[in-house]
Design a protein around this motif. Sequence first.
Motif, mmCIF file in Angstrom:
data_model
loop_
_atom_site.group_PDB
_atom_site.id
_atom_site.type_symbol
_atom_site.label_atom_id
_atom_site.label_comp_id
_atom_site.label_asym_id
_atom_site.label_seq_id
_atom_site.Cartn_x
_atom_site.Cartn_y
_atom_site.Cartn_z
ATOM 1 N N MET A 44 19.758 -17.040 71.846
ATOM 2 C CA MET A 44 19.251 -16.922 70.478
ATOM 3 C C MET A 44 18.512 -15.607 70.270
ATOM 4 O O MET A 44 18.703 -14.918 69.273
ATOM 5 C CB MET A 44 18.300 -18.088 70.169
ATOM 6 N N ARG A 45 17.655 -15.277 71.230
ATOM 7 C CA ARG A 45 16.906 -14.020 71.104
ATOM 8 C C ARG A 45 17.849 -12.828 71.157
ATOM 9 O O ARG A 45 17.624 -11.812 70.496
ATOM 10 C CB ARG A 45 15.828 -13.936 72.200
ATOM 11 N N CYS A 131 23.448 -19.220 61.129
ATOM 12 C CA CYS A 131 22.139 -19.333 61.798
ATOM 13 C C CYS A 131 21.310 -20.349 61.018
ATOM 14 O O CYS A 131 20.705 -21.252 61.601
ATOM 15 C CB CYS A 131 21.356 -18.022 61.824
ATOM 16 N N CYS A 134 22.586 -24.034 61.223
ATOM 17 C CA CYS A 134 22.355 -24.687 62.513
ATOM 18 C C CYS A 134 20.863 -24.962 62.719
ATOM 19 O O CYS A 134 20.485 -26.028 63.187
ATOM 20 C CB CYS A 134 22.907 -23.854 63.657
ATOM 21 N N HIS A 135 20.026 -24.007 62.342
ATOM 22 C CA HIS A 135 18.581 -24.211 62.504
ATOM 23 C C HIS A 135 18.062 -25.336 61.622
ATOM 24 O O HIS A 135 17.072 -25.976 61.954
ATOM 25 C CB HIS A 135 17.826 -22.915 62.221
HETATM 26 C C1 HEC Z 1 25.000 -23.599 66.698
HETATM 27 C C2 HEC Z 1 23.598 -23.618 66.400
HETATM 28 C C3 HEC Z 1 22.825 -22.327 66.219
HETATM 29 C C4 HEC Z 1 23.247 -21.153 65.651
HETATM 30 C C5 HEC Z 1 24.607 -20.853 65.015
HETATM 31 C C6 HEC Z 1 22.144 -20.242 65.737
HETATM 32 N N1 HEC Z 1 21.078 -20.829 66.337
HETATM 33 FE FE1 HEC Z 1 19.297 -19.955 66.778
HETATM 34 N N2 HEC Z 1 18.596 -21.706 67.552
HETATM 35 C C7 HEC Z 1 19.299 -22.898 67.578
HETATM 36 C C8 HEC Z 1 18.450 -23.950 68.089
HETATM 37 C C9 HEC Z 1 18.845 -25.409 68.277
HETATM 38 C C10 HEC Z 1 17.206 -23.359 68.364
HETATM 39 C C11 HEC Z 1 15.945 -24.074 68.871
HETATM 40 C C12 HEC Z 1 15.205 -24.613 67.659
HETATM 41 C C13 HEC Z 1 14.090 -25.564 68.006
HETATM 42 O O1 HEC Z 1 14.113 -26.191 69.085
HETATM 43 O O2 HEC Z 1 13.185 -25.735 67.158
HETATM 44 C C14 HEC Z 1 17.334 -21.941 68.019
HETATM 45 C C15 HEC Z 1 16.328 -21.004 68.181
HETATM 46 C C16 HEC Z 1 16.435 -19.678 67.810
HETATM 47 C C17 HEC Z 1 15.420 -18.684 68.033
HETATM 48 C C18 HEC Z 1 14.101 -18.888 68.770
HETATM 49 C C19 HEC Z 1 14.284 -18.406 70.206
HETATM 50 C C20 HEC Z 1 13.103 -18.690 71.114
HETATM 51 O O3 HEC Z 1 12.975 -18.000 72.129
HETATM 52 O O4 HEC Z 1 12.312 -19.612 70.825
HETATM 53 C C21 HEC Z 1 15.874 -17.522 67.481
HETATM 54 C C22 HEC Z 1 15.157 -16.176 67.447
HETATM 55 C C23 HEC Z 1 17.191 -17.781 66.937
HETATM 56 N N3 HEC Z 1 17.506 -19.112 67.169
HETATM 57 C C24 HEC Z 1 17.970 -16.830 66.294
HETATM 58 C C25 HEC Z 1 19.244 -17.072 65.792
HETATM 59 C C26 HEC Z 1 20.005 -16.118 65.034
HETATM 60 C C27 HEC Z 1 19.526 -14.741 64.622
HETATM 61 C C28 HEC Z 1 21.191 -16.704 64.758
HETATM 62 C C29 HEC Z 1 22.366 -16.167 63.990
HETATM 63 C C30 HEC Z 1 22.779 -14.796 64.198
HETATM 64 C C31 HEC Z 1 21.152 -18.039 65.342
HETATM 65 N N4 HEC Z 1 19.954 -18.220 65.963
HETATM 66 C C32 HEC Z 1 22.185 -18.937 65.266
HETATM 67 C C33 HEC Z 1 20.610 -23.070 67.215
HETATM 68 C C34 HEC Z 1 21.434 -22.122 66.630
#
Ligand code: HEC
Length: 160
Positions: A44-45, A131, A134-135
């Motif tokens: 994610m990062r 993003c 999904c979030h």
């Molecule tokens: C298929 C699902 C999905 C997609 C698509 C997605 N994410 Fe996530 N992301 C998650 C989940 C689940 C978490 C954890 C959330 C929580 O536990 O509250 C997360 C957490 C994050 C975090 C926090 C990381 C950390 O270290 O805590 C970031 C930054 C992030 N996402 C960025 C993005 C970005 C930018 C995109 C798109 C370019 C994206 N994500 C697309 C599911 C997704």
Amino acid sequence: MQKTRMILACLLIAIPTATLAADQDNRQTLTLSEAQRSHVLEEMRGLLAGTQKILAALAADDMASVAQSARPLGLGMAHKAEDHLKSVLPKEFMQLGMSLHQDFDRIAADAESKKDPKLTLRQLSDAMSKCVACHDSYRIATTPSPEKPAQAQKHNHHHH
Ligand code: HEC
């Protein structure tokens, strides 16, 4: 009169808080091991850092750098990270993730061939709606989260 105002003020504060809490509860909880969770969050990062690089490259009108920044977020990233997560993550989650990685491959390819910043911006905006989607739908827990009684949560807010 004074009392009515106080009650009104309490309601105004309480309603948005309640709405927020309801939203959070609606997210599906994915229960992962600590290692799996940190793997997902690391990816994610990487996604966040990569999209920032793409935006910086766009602002500099550097389409070669756009392609270079988008490519590592493509399906190659998925194959590296997600093989061992396939069995634990829901199918819908995997599909959304895969489709996002495909978007970044397309962004990279089009940045190279079409060199159209406006097109890239549109594609990036569309990709980032995944993003958001999904979030809105999922959260990760490493242990099944115990239901905290409302009383205990209220109590915590008094300490500060
Ligand atoms: C298929 C699902 C999905 C997609 C698509 C997605 N994410 Fe996530 N992301 C998650 C989940 C689940 C978490 C954890 C959330 C929580 O536990 O509250 C997360 C957490 C994050 C975090 C926090 C990381 C950390 O270290 O805590 C970031 C930054 C992030 N996402 C960025 C993005 C970005 C930018 C995109 C798109 C370019 C994206 N994500 C697309 C599911 C997704």
